[in-house]
Design a protein around this motif. Structure first.
Motif, PDB file in Angstrom:
ATOM      1  N   ASP A   1      -0.552  -7.525  -4.920  1.00 51.89           N
ATOM      2  CA  ASP A   1      -1.156  -6.336  -5.518  1.00 51.89           C
ATOM      3  C   ASP A   1      -0.137  -5.210  -5.377  1.00 51.89           C
ATOM      4  N   ALA A   2       0.693  -5.101  -6.428  1.00 50.47           N
ATOM      5  CA  ALA A   2       1.751  -4.087  -6.437  1.00 50.47           C
ATOM      6  C   ALA A   2       1.318  -2.872  -7.260  1.00 50.47           C
ATOM      7  N   CYS A   3      -0.010  -2.698  -7.380  1.00 49.96           N
ATOM      8  CA  CYS A   3      -0.553  -1.648  -8.250  1.00 49.96           C
ATOM      9  C   CYS A   3      -0.027  -0.256  -7.900  1.00 49.96           C
ATOM     10  N   GLU A   4       0.334  -0.054  -6.633  1.00 46.21           N
ATOM     11  CA  GLU A   4       0.782   1.278  -6.208  1.00 46.21           C
ATOM     12  C   GLU A   4       2.301   1.340  -6.038  1.00 46.21           C
ATOM     13  N   ALA A   5       3.006   0.294  -6.481  1.00 43.55           N
ATOM     14  CA  ALA A   5       4.388   0.153  -6.004  1.00 43.55           C
ATOM     15  C   ALA A   5       5.425  -0.079  -7.104  1.00 43.55           C
ATOM     16  N   LEU A   6       5.168   0.394  -8.313  1.00 46.81           N
ATOM     17  CA  LEU A   6       6.148   0.180  -9.376  1.00 46.81           C
ATOM     18  C   LEU A   6       7.487   0.832  -9.006  1.00 46.81           C
ATOM     19  N   GLY A   7       8.537   0.027  -8.966  1.00 46.66           N
ATOM     20  CA  GLY A   7       9.869   0.567  -8.646  1.00 46.66           C
ATOM     21  C   GLY A   7      10.297   0.303  -7.213  1.00 46.66           C
ATOM     22  N   ALA A   8       9.389  -0.231  -6.375  1.00 45.32           N
ATOM     23  CA  ALA A   8       9.756  -0.508  -4.979  1.00 45.32           C
ATOM     24  C   ALA A   8      10.581  -1.790  -4.901  1.00 45.32           C
ATOM     25  N   LYS A   9      11.333  -1.920  -3.812  1.00 46.82           N
ATOM     26  CA  LYS A   9      12.182  -3.102  -3.636  1.00 46.82           C
ATOM     27  C   LYS A   9      11.980  -3.709  -2.253  1.00 46.82           C
ATOM     28  N   TYR A  10      12.015  -5.059  -2.223  1.00 44.08           N
ATOM     29  CA  TYR A  10      11.977  -5.791  -0.950  1.00 44.08           C
ATOM     30  C   TYR A  10      13.283  -6.558  -0.823  1.00 44.08           C
ATOM     31  N   LYS A  11      13.983  -6.348   0.258  1.00 44.34           N
ATOM     32  CA  LYS A  11      15.296  -6.967   0.489  1.00 44.34           C
ATOM     33  C   LYS A  11      16.199  -6.785  -0.732  1.00 44.34           C
TER      34      LYS A  11
ATOM     35  N   TRP B   1       7.374   5.980  -4.288  1.00 42.60           N
ATOM     36  CA  TRP B   1       6.377   6.938  -3.775  1.00 42.60           C
ATOM     37  C   TRP B   1       5.165   7.038  -4.685  1.00 42.60           C
ATOM     38  N   PHE B   2       4.008   6.630  -4.146  1.00 38.48           N
ATOM     39  CA  PHE B   2       2.749   6.702  -4.900  1.00 38.48           C
ATOM     40  C   PHE B   2       1.937   7.910  -4.450  1.00 38.48           C
ATOM     41  N   VAL B   3       1.655   7.987  -3.176  1.00 37.67           N
ATOM     42  CA  VAL B   3       0.919   9.124  -2.608  1.00 37.67           C
ATOM     43  C   VAL B   3       1.666   9.561  -1.356  1.00 37.67           C
TER      44      VAL B   3
ATOM     45  N   ILE C   1       0.824  -1.209   0.000  1.00 42.28           N
ATOM     46  CA  ILE C   1       0.000   0.000   0.000  1.00 42.28           C
ATOM     47  C   ILE C   1       0.864   1.266   0.000  1.00 42.28           C
ATOM     48  N   PHE C   2       0.435   2.232  -0.743  1.00 37.28           N
ATOM     49  CA  PHE C   2       1.134   3.512  -0.911  1.00 37.28           C
ATOM     50  C   PHE C   2       2.575   3.312  -1.400  1.00 37.28           C
ATOM     51  N   GLY C   3       2.822   2.158  -2.054  1.00 30.72           N
ATOM     52  CA  GLY C   3       4.148   1.904  -2.612  1.00 30.72           C
ATOM     53  C   GLY C   3       5.150   1.346  -1.632  1.00 30.72           C
ATOM     54  N   TYR C   4       4.717   1.034  -0.402  1.00 24.68           N
ATOM     55  CA  TYR C   4       5.638   0.480   0.604  1.00 24.68           C
ATOM     56  C   TYR C   4       5.547  -1.050   0.571  1.00 24.68           C
ATOM     57  N   PRO C   5       6.659  -1.740   0.345  1.00 24.55           N
ATOM     58  CA  PRO C   5       6.604  -3.198   0.171  1.00 24.55           C
ATOM     59  C   PRO C   5       6.017  -3.908   1.395  1.00 24.55           C
ATOM     60  N   CYS C   6       5.156  -4.877   1.134  1.00 28.32           N
ATOM     61  CA  CYS C   6       4.572  -5.667   2.222  1.00 28.32           C
ATOM     62  C   CYS C   6       5.596  -6.682   2.730  1.00 28.32           C
ATOM     63  N   GLU C   7       5.237  -7.415   3.764  1.00 29.40           N
ATOM     64  CA  GLU C   7       6.190  -8.347   4.415  1.00 29.40           C
ATOM     65  C   GLU C   7       6.275  -9.640   3.609  1.00 29.40           C
ATOM     66  N   LEU C   8       6.953  -9.564   2.476  1.00 31.38           N
ATOM     67  CA  LEU C   8       6.932 -10.682   1.529  1.00 31.38           C
ATOM     68  C   LEU C   8       7.448 -12.001   2.100  1.00 31.38           C
ATOM     69  N   ASP C   9       8.608 -11.998   2.746  1.00 28.37           N
ATOM     70  CA  ASP C   9       9.171 -13.287   3.181  1.00 28.37           C
ATOM     71  C   ASP C   9       8.265 -14.013   4.170  1.00 28.37           C
TER      72      ASP C   9
ATOM     73  N   LYS D   1      -1.066   6.954 -10.963  1.00 30.71           N
ATOM     74  CA  LYS D   1       0.023   6.036 -10.616  1.00 30.71           C
ATOM     75  C   LYS D   1       1.389   6.594 -11.050  1.00 30.71           C
ATOM     76  N   GLN D   2       2.461   5.886 -10.644  1.00 35.41           N
ATOM     77  CA  GLN D   2       3.824   6.350 -10.981  1.00 35.41           C
ATOM     78  C   GLN D   2       3.969   6.503 -12.487  1.00 35.41           C
ATOM     79  N   ILE D   3       3.471   5.521 -13.252  1.00 31.41           N
ATOM     80  CA  ILE D   3       3.395   5.693 -14.713  1.00 31.41           C
ATOM     81  C   ILE D   3       1.950   5.444 -15.131  1.00 31.41           C
ATOM     82  N   THR D   4       1.572   6.069 -16.246  1.00 29.27           N
ATOM     83  CA  THR D   4       0.191   5.869 -16.691  1.00 29.27           C
ATOM     84  C   THR D   4       0.121   5.383 -18.134  1.00 29.27           C
ATOM     85  N   THR D   5      -0.964   4.629 -18.412  1.00 33.25           N
ATOM     86  CA  THR D   5      -1.316   4.299 -19.799  1.00 33.25           C
ATOM     87  C   THR D   5      -2.761   4.753 -20.047  1.00 33.25           C
ATOM     88  N   GLY D   6      -3.239   5.733 -19.299  1.00 35.96           N
ATOM     89  CA  GLY D   6      -4.653   6.081 -19.289  1.00 35.96           C
ATOM     90  C   GLY D   6      -5.329   5.104 -18.347  1.00 35.96           C
TER      91      GLY D   6
END
Ligand SMILES: Cc1ncc(COP(=O)(O)O)c(C=O)c1O
Length: 374
Positions: free
Chosen positions: A157-167, A285-287, A133-141, A186-191
């Protein structure tokens, strides 16, 4: 009478001449769908998130829906997800007749609390939809571990998180399916538009068939090997996406800079700022969302800002308390107290890659005055 100050928008896409050129090129080619631009976009997106496979789709919502198909989710199954998200992350399960089960969140990251997820598992649980959420990676492991131990599918659901990294590794490169969205905020758009990335070739092939009315690789246009959907992305959208991905690094850097400026300008205010990155979590950063002190009337503050031409939004209402959710499942207050508390206190303020410092300063001053008055 003094002239009203310029309106400050909540978000704004970064569209430039290169984007226009790419879209015009497709328009003039006459090849508006199923042309070469979709695969070009997919290739660039796969590269950007370091994923072996990428299927572009018509929206983030359709991508999430297709992932329910990949997970084999069906009527009566339960899908655990976050209440503090956009409705699509829960609706996708309902599209297949499954029941959304909400596990509470962490009060600082606003992402799913793995312990709450584990406690919500029943014999009917089929999948987990984890949101960044808001581009902050969830607790994946921890979530991957839970899925492995209980035989569940993980959809991110990484819809808000393009470019984020986990570990240190980009979201999208961790093997399981990840869903992306390209609405103009969003960070990038296609409409409109979305994509699913995955590390699994079979999943990729199924996505490509399902988004295209169930056609098989081998079949002609009017042969449908399975029950599918029209969830294709058209080539005009993909062309815009190519332009956006070409400048992804600049977009992400500008958003990061704008967020850092806010964190500096807002430092003295009585609000909680977004959690900082740590060794395991690198946000995209999404919002920009602040949490107001308990007891402050967030909606009155929002109205005050809107009255001054400053757009803001109560990101995010808890999904389980949306009217249709209450009606269909009987959910009510108290189900997810951490999410509900966040929903009552969080506020998204104007934020985008090219927001001028003076706008951010105006927002900060207005927020400070509104808090003072509240
Ligand atoms: C967390 C999350 N999930 C899903 C979606 C759905 O994406 P779309 O609007 O492209 O269907 C969004 C976008 O708003 C989102 O923020």
């Amino acid at each position: 009478m003094s002239t009203p100050e310029r309106r400050i928008a909540l978000s704004s896409p970064w569209i430039d001449e290169r984007d226009e050129e790419l879209v015009l090129e497709v328009l003039r080619s006459g090849w508006l769908s199923l042309g070469p631009t979709g695969p070009r976009f997919e290739e660039l997106l796969a590269q950007a998130v370091d994923a072996p496979y990428c299927a572009a789709v018509s929206s983030g919502t359709s991508g999430l829906h297709l992932c329910m198909r990949l997970a084999g989710v069906g009527p009566g199954d339960e899908v655990i997800t976050s209440p503090y998200s956009f409705v699509a992350s829960a609706n996708c399960a309902m599209y297949e007749g499954a029941i959304p089960v909400f596990a509470d969140i962490d009060p600082n990251t606003y992402n799913l609390d793995p312990a709450a997820v584990e406690a919500a598992i029943t014999p009917k649980t089929k999948a987990i939809v984890a949101v960044d959420i808001f581009g902050y990676p969830c607790e994946l492991d921890p979530l991957i571990d839970i899925c492995e131990r209980h035989g569940l599918a993980l959809v991110e659901d990484a819809c808000e998180a393009l470019g984020a990294k986990y570990k240190g590794k980009p979201l999208g490169s961790h093997g399981h399916p990840a869903v992306w969205a390209f609405y103009p905020n969003k960070q990038i758009t296609t409409g409109e538009g979305g994509a699913v990335t995955t590390g699994d070739e079979e999943q990729y092939k199924l996505l490509v068939s399902l988004r295209n009315q169930g056609r098989l690789e081998t079949s002609s246009w009017l042969q449908h090997g399975r029950f599918g959907f029209n969830y294709r992305m058209d080539d005009l959208s993909a062309a815009l996406g190519v332009g956006q991905l070409e400048k992804l690094d600049r977009i992400l850097a500008a958003r990061k800079e704008a967020a850092a400026r806010y964190s500096q300008i807002l430092a003295g205010l009585d609000v909680e700022l977004p959690i900082a990155d740590d060794a395991d979590h690198e946000r995209s950063w999404f919002v920009y969302v602040v949490k107001l002190p308990a007891g402050v009337d967030r909606d009155a503050i929002a109205l005050n800002l809107v009255g001054q031409g400053i757009a803001c939004a109560p990101y995010l209402p808890s999904i389980h308390l949306q009217p249709y959710m209450r009606e269909q499942f009987g959910f009510s207050e108290g189900l997810c107290p951490v999410s509900e508390d966040a929903s009552a206190r969080t506020l998204a303020i104007p934020f985008h890659a090219r927001i001028p410092r003076e706008d951010q300063e105006r927002v900060a001053a207005a927020l400070a005055a509104a808090l003072e008055a509240a």
